[in-house]
Design a protein around this motif. Structure first.
Motif, PDB file in Angstrom:
ATOM      1  N   LEU A  23      -0.095   8.679  -2.275  1.00  0.00           N
ATOM      2  CA  LEU A  23       0.770   9.547  -2.959  1.00  0.00           C
ATOM      3  C   LEU A  23       0.701  10.957  -2.108  1.00  0.00           C
ATOM      4  O   LEU A  23       1.599  11.572  -1.756  1.00  0.00           O
ATOM      5  N   ALA A  24      -0.719  11.211  -1.504  1.00  0.00           N
ATOM      6  CA  ALA A  24      -0.693  12.414  -0.847  1.00  0.00           C
ATOM      7  C   ALA A  24      -0.178  12.227   0.673  1.00  0.00           C
ATOM      8  O   ALA A  24       0.444  12.927   0.920  1.00  0.00           O
ATOM      9  N   CYS A  25      -0.191  11.031   1.108  1.00  0.00           N
ATOM     10  CA  CYS A  25       0.142  10.531   2.595  1.00  0.00           C
ATOM     11  C   CYS A  25       1.971  10.734   2.305  1.00  0.00           C
ATOM     12  O   CYS A  25       2.599  11.274   3.172  1.00  0.00           O
ATOM     13  N   LEU A  26       2.468  10.512   1.182  1.00  0.00           N
ATOM     14  CA  LEU A  26       3.719  10.489   0.904  1.00  0.00           C
ATOM     15  C   LEU A  26       4.478  12.138   0.996  1.00  0.00           C
ATOM     16  O   LEU A  26       5.352  12.462   1.431  1.00  0.00           O
ATOM     17  N   ALA A  27       3.599  12.791   0.008  1.00  0.00           N
ATOM     18  CA  ALA A  27       3.900  14.194  -0.098  1.00  0.00           C
ATOM     19  C   ALA A  27       3.713  14.919   1.515  1.00  0.00           C
ATOM     20  O   ALA A  27       4.452  15.759   1.756  1.00  0.00           O
ATOM     21  N   ILE A 238      -1.713  15.632  10.488  1.00  0.00           N
ATOM     22  CA  ILE A 238      -1.520  15.315   8.975  1.00  0.00           C
ATOM     23  C   ILE A 238      -0.493  14.407   8.584  1.00  0.00           C
ATOM     24  O   ILE A 238      -0.680  13.149   8.453  1.00  0.00           O
ATOM     25  N   ALA A 239       1.002  14.716   9.113  1.00  0.00           N
ATOM     26  CA  ALA A 239       1.861  14.064   8.513  1.00  0.00           C
ATOM     27  C   ALA A 239       2.018  12.763   9.171  1.00  0.00           C
ATOM     28  O   ALA A 239       2.284  11.547   8.983  1.00  0.00           O
ATOM     29  N   PHE A 240       1.893  12.564  10.851  1.00  0.00           N
ATOM     30  CA  PHE A 240       1.857  11.472  11.541  1.00  0.00           C
ATOM     31  C   PHE A 240       1.017  10.472  11.116  1.00  0.00           C
ATOM     32  O   PHE A 240       1.353   9.266  11.106  1.00  0.00           O
ATOM     33  N   ASN A 241      -0.213  10.995  11.026  1.00  0.00           N
ATOM     34  CA  ASN A 241      -1.313  10.016  10.639  1.00  0.00           C
ATOM     35  C   ASN A 241      -0.908   9.428   9.027  1.00  0.00           C
ATOM     36  O   ASN A 241      -1.241   8.213   8.675  1.00  0.00           O
ATOM     37  N   ALA A 242      -0.209  10.454   8.361  1.00  0.00           N
ATOM     38  CA  ALA A 242       0.027   9.935   6.827  1.00  0.00           C
ATOM     39  C   ALA A 242       1.009   8.705   6.856  1.00  0.00           C
ATOM     40  O   ALA A 242       0.880   7.772   6.155  1.00  0.00           O
ATOM     41  N   TYR A 243       2.034   8.976   7.969  1.00  0.00           N
ATOM     42  CA  TYR A 243       3.257   7.644   8.004  1.00  0.00           C
ATOM     43  C   TYR A 243       2.537   6.448   8.452  1.00  0.00           C
ATOM     44  O   TYR A 243       2.783   5.455   7.869  1.00  0.00           O
ATOM     45  N   MET A 244       1.593   6.612   9.367  1.00  0.00           N
ATOM     46  CA  MET A 244       1.204   5.334  10.001  1.00  0.00           C
ATOM     47  C   MET A 244       0.244   4.503   9.018  1.00  0.00           C
ATOM     48  O   MET A 244       0.111   3.333   8.868  1.00  0.00           O
ATOM     49  N   LEU A 246       0.740   4.733   5.666  1.00  0.00           N
ATOM     50  CA  LEU A 246       1.770   4.293   4.729  1.00  0.00           C
ATOM     51  C   LEU A 246       2.404   2.918   5.285  1.00  0.00           C
ATOM     52  O   LEU A 246       2.590   2.081   4.603  1.00  0.00           O
ATOM     53  N   LEU A 247       2.454   2.952   6.681  1.00  0.00           N
ATOM     54  CA  LEU A 247       3.192   1.603   7.141  1.00  0.00           C
ATOM     55  C   LEU A 247       1.917   0.693   6.949  1.00  0.00           C
ATOM     56  O   LEU A 247       2.512  -0.498   6.693  1.00  0.00           O
ATOM     57  N   ALA A 248       0.945   1.005   7.140  1.00  0.00           N
ATOM     58  CA  ALA A 248      -0.133  -0.033   7.158  1.00  0.00           C
ATOM     59  C   ALA A 248      -0.558  -0.599   5.799  1.00  0.00           C
ATOM     60  O   ALA A 248      -1.027  -1.624   5.260  1.00  0.00           O
ATOM     61  N   ARG A 249      -0.365   0.005   4.475  1.00  0.00           N
ATOM     62  CA  ARG A 249      -0.644  -0.101   3.240  1.00  0.00           C
ATOM     63  C   ARG A 249       0.615  -0.146   2.178  1.00  0.00           C
ATOM     64  O   ARG A 249       0.330  -0.461   0.965  1.00  0.00           O
ATOM     65  N   THR A 250       1.817   0.229   2.654  1.00  0.00           N
ATOM     66  CA  THR A 250       3.050   0.116   1.698  1.00  0.00           C
ATOM     67  C   THR A 250       3.946  -0.737   2.482  1.00  0.00           C
ATOM     68  O   THR A 250       3.978  -1.159   3.677  1.00  0.00           O
ATOM     69  N   SER A 251       5.168  -0.866   1.819  1.00  0.00           N
ATOM     70  CA  SER A 251       6.455  -1.738   2.342  1.00  0.00           C
ATOM     71  C   SER A 251       6.870  -0.528   3.367  1.00  0.00           C
ATOM     72  O   SER A 251       6.906   0.832   3.333  1.00  0.00           O
ATOM     73  N   ALA A 252       7.636  -1.017   4.135  1.00  0.00           N
ATOM     74  CA  ALA A 252       8.295  -0.313   5.385  1.00  0.00           C
ATOM     75  C   ALA A 252       9.560   0.620   4.596  1.00  0.00           C
ATOM     76  O   ALA A 252       9.458   2.065   5.050  1.00  0.00           O
ATOM     77  N   ALA A 253      10.083   0.328   3.763  1.00  0.00           N
ATOM     78  CA  ALA A 253      10.915   1.045   2.921  1.00  0.00           C
ATOM     79  C   ALA A 253      10.357   2.462   2.381  1.00  0.00           C
ATOM     80  O   ALA A 253      10.757   3.672   2.421  1.00  0.00           O
ATOM     81  N   VAL A 254       9.223   2.238   1.616  1.00  0.00           N
ATOM     82  CA  VAL A 254       8.573   3.463   1.001  1.00  0.00           C
ATOM     83  C   VAL A 254       8.003   4.307   2.093  1.00  0.00           C
ATOM     84  O   VAL A 254       8.147   5.714   2.198  1.00  0.00           O
ATOM     85  N   ALA A 255       7.400   3.828   3.357  1.00  0.00           N
ATOM     86  CA  ALA A 255       6.816   4.568   4.234  1.00  0.00           C
ATOM     87  C   ALA A 255       7.723   5.417   4.931  1.00  0.00           C
ATOM     88  O   ALA A 255       7.725   6.430   5.174  1.00  0.00           O
ATOM     89  N   SER A 256       9.082   4.950   5.122  1.00  0.00           N
ATOM     90  CA  SER A 256      10.278   5.472   5.681  1.00  0.00           C
ATOM     91  C   SER A 256      10.906   6.345   4.812  1.00  0.00           C
ATOM     92  O   SER A 256      12.266   6.910   5.259  1.00  0.00           O
ATOM     93  N   SER A 257      10.566   6.563   3.787  1.00  0.00           N
ATOM     94  CA  SER A 257      11.547   7.399   2.797  1.00  0.00           C
ATOM     95  C   SER A 257      11.556   8.914   2.949  1.00  0.00           C
ATOM     96  O   SER A 257      12.403   9.569   2.592  1.00  0.00           O
ATOM     97  N   TYR A 258      10.675   9.425   3.851  1.00  0.00           N
ATOM     98  CA  TYR A 258      10.958  10.756   4.316  1.00  0.00           C
ATOM     99  C   TYR A 258      12.140  10.916   4.922  1.00  0.00           C
ATOM    100  O   TYR A 258      12.580  12.101   4.828  1.00  0.00           O
TER     101      TYR A 258
END
Length: 304
Positions: A23-27, A238-244, A246-258
């Motif tokens: 959730l913090a990564c999404l934020a 912060i943000a780029f590492n958070a995106y990576m 998310l890619l590793a631990r969630t679906s690609a759609a959730v990760a790219s919701s930004y």
């Protein structure tokens, strides 16, 4: 067998809901990357686009690697460095480099609209690995894209053929790099992988900058330096590492919701910082984006 076990664990964790870390990564990807539109605008006062992006990722990546070396942590292997260079060249060199080039001749509205197509491109590429988004997830992607198109309706849709080609290549390169990092070109575990990717992509961007003959304004404006530092710490570390992550631990759609949320954040920052006026139609568009996000997170797609 190990990969199947890890995928099964990922599926079960996704169905159980997002952890506080995710959730913090999404934020971070939603809010921080939404604010980088404004930061890049200030940094461009003194730092040309390729030089600005290449230097921020190089500084961020090398800083992380130096910290890890000081702690005696394991460094990426030669094979992992090759993967990081390929993924970094696609996501940062092709993706962010293409956007930087396109923004010189393409209106901001069209740039945002193109970037909002990224979740669909990622979903299409994932089909090559037999992974399909669920119905609600696909509906969320489509509704979110419609909201972004509404938000950018009639705003800055001037473009040159070269700029259009650059933004199309940028979106394709970012999407391909995102999928390959998940499926075929695994990076080193944790921070080492993210840092090596930033170093590889930053080096490619610096080469592109040198080929274009870019040079910073000297001495740089204080506002540009502050914006560049913000991009290094918040946009890259912060943000780029958070995106990576998310890619590793969630679906690609959730990760790219930004890609759906960032235009809304940029709009709100324009109101607060620049005193811009938001119309009722733009507020309606923001509401459509919110509906897309609700659909996207309502029921995670199954993993294979």
């Amino acid at each position: 067998m190990r990969r199947m076990d890890s995928t099964a664990n990922l599926a079960s964790s996704t169905r159980a809901g997002l952890s506080p870390l995710l959730l913090a990564c999404l934020a971070a990807t939603w809010i921080v990357w939404g604010s980088t539109y404004l930061a890049i605008k200030f940094a461009l006062i003194s730092f040309p686009p390729f030089l600005q992006m290449g230097s921020r990722f190089l500084v961020a990546g090398l800083s992380v690697l130096a910290w890890m070396a000081w702690r005696g942590a394991a460094m990426p292997t030669r094979r992992q460095w090759v993967h990081a260079l390929v993924v970094g060249a696609l996501m940062l060199g092709g993706g962010m480099g293409g956007v930087a080039y396109a923004e010189q001749t393409v209106g901001s509205g069209l740039v945002v609209a193109f970037i909002a197509v990224v979740p669909l491109m990622i979903a299409a590429l994932n089909r090559l690995w037999g992974i399909r988004p669920g119905r609600l997830e696909l509906a969320g992607i489509v509704v979110g894209l419609c909201g972004v198109l509404m938000l950018t309706q009639g705003a800055g849709f001037q473009a040159s053929p070269a700029g259009l080609a650059a933004i199309a290549i940028a979106c394709a390169a970012w999407s391909l790099g995102s999928v390959l990092s998940q499926r075929s070109l695994p990076l080193a575990p944790g921070l080492a992988g993210f840092a090596s990717e930033m170093v590889g992509g930053g080096a490619v961007l610096m080469v592109m900058s040198a080929l274009r003959g870019e040079a910073p304004q000297w001495p740089p404006e204080p506002a540009a330096v502050a914006a560049w530092a913000y991009l290094v710490v918040f946009g890259s570390l912060i943000a780029f590492n958070a995106y990576m992550l998310l890619l590793a631990r969630t679906s690609a759609a959730v990760a790219s919701s930004y890609t759906f949320v960032n235009p809304v954040i940029a709009m709100l920052l324009g109101v607060v910082v620049l005193g811009e006026v938001v119309t009722s139609f733009e507020w309606l568009a923001a509401g459509v984006v919110l509906v897309g996000l609700v659909l996207l997170f309502l029921k995670p797609s199954p993993k294979t």
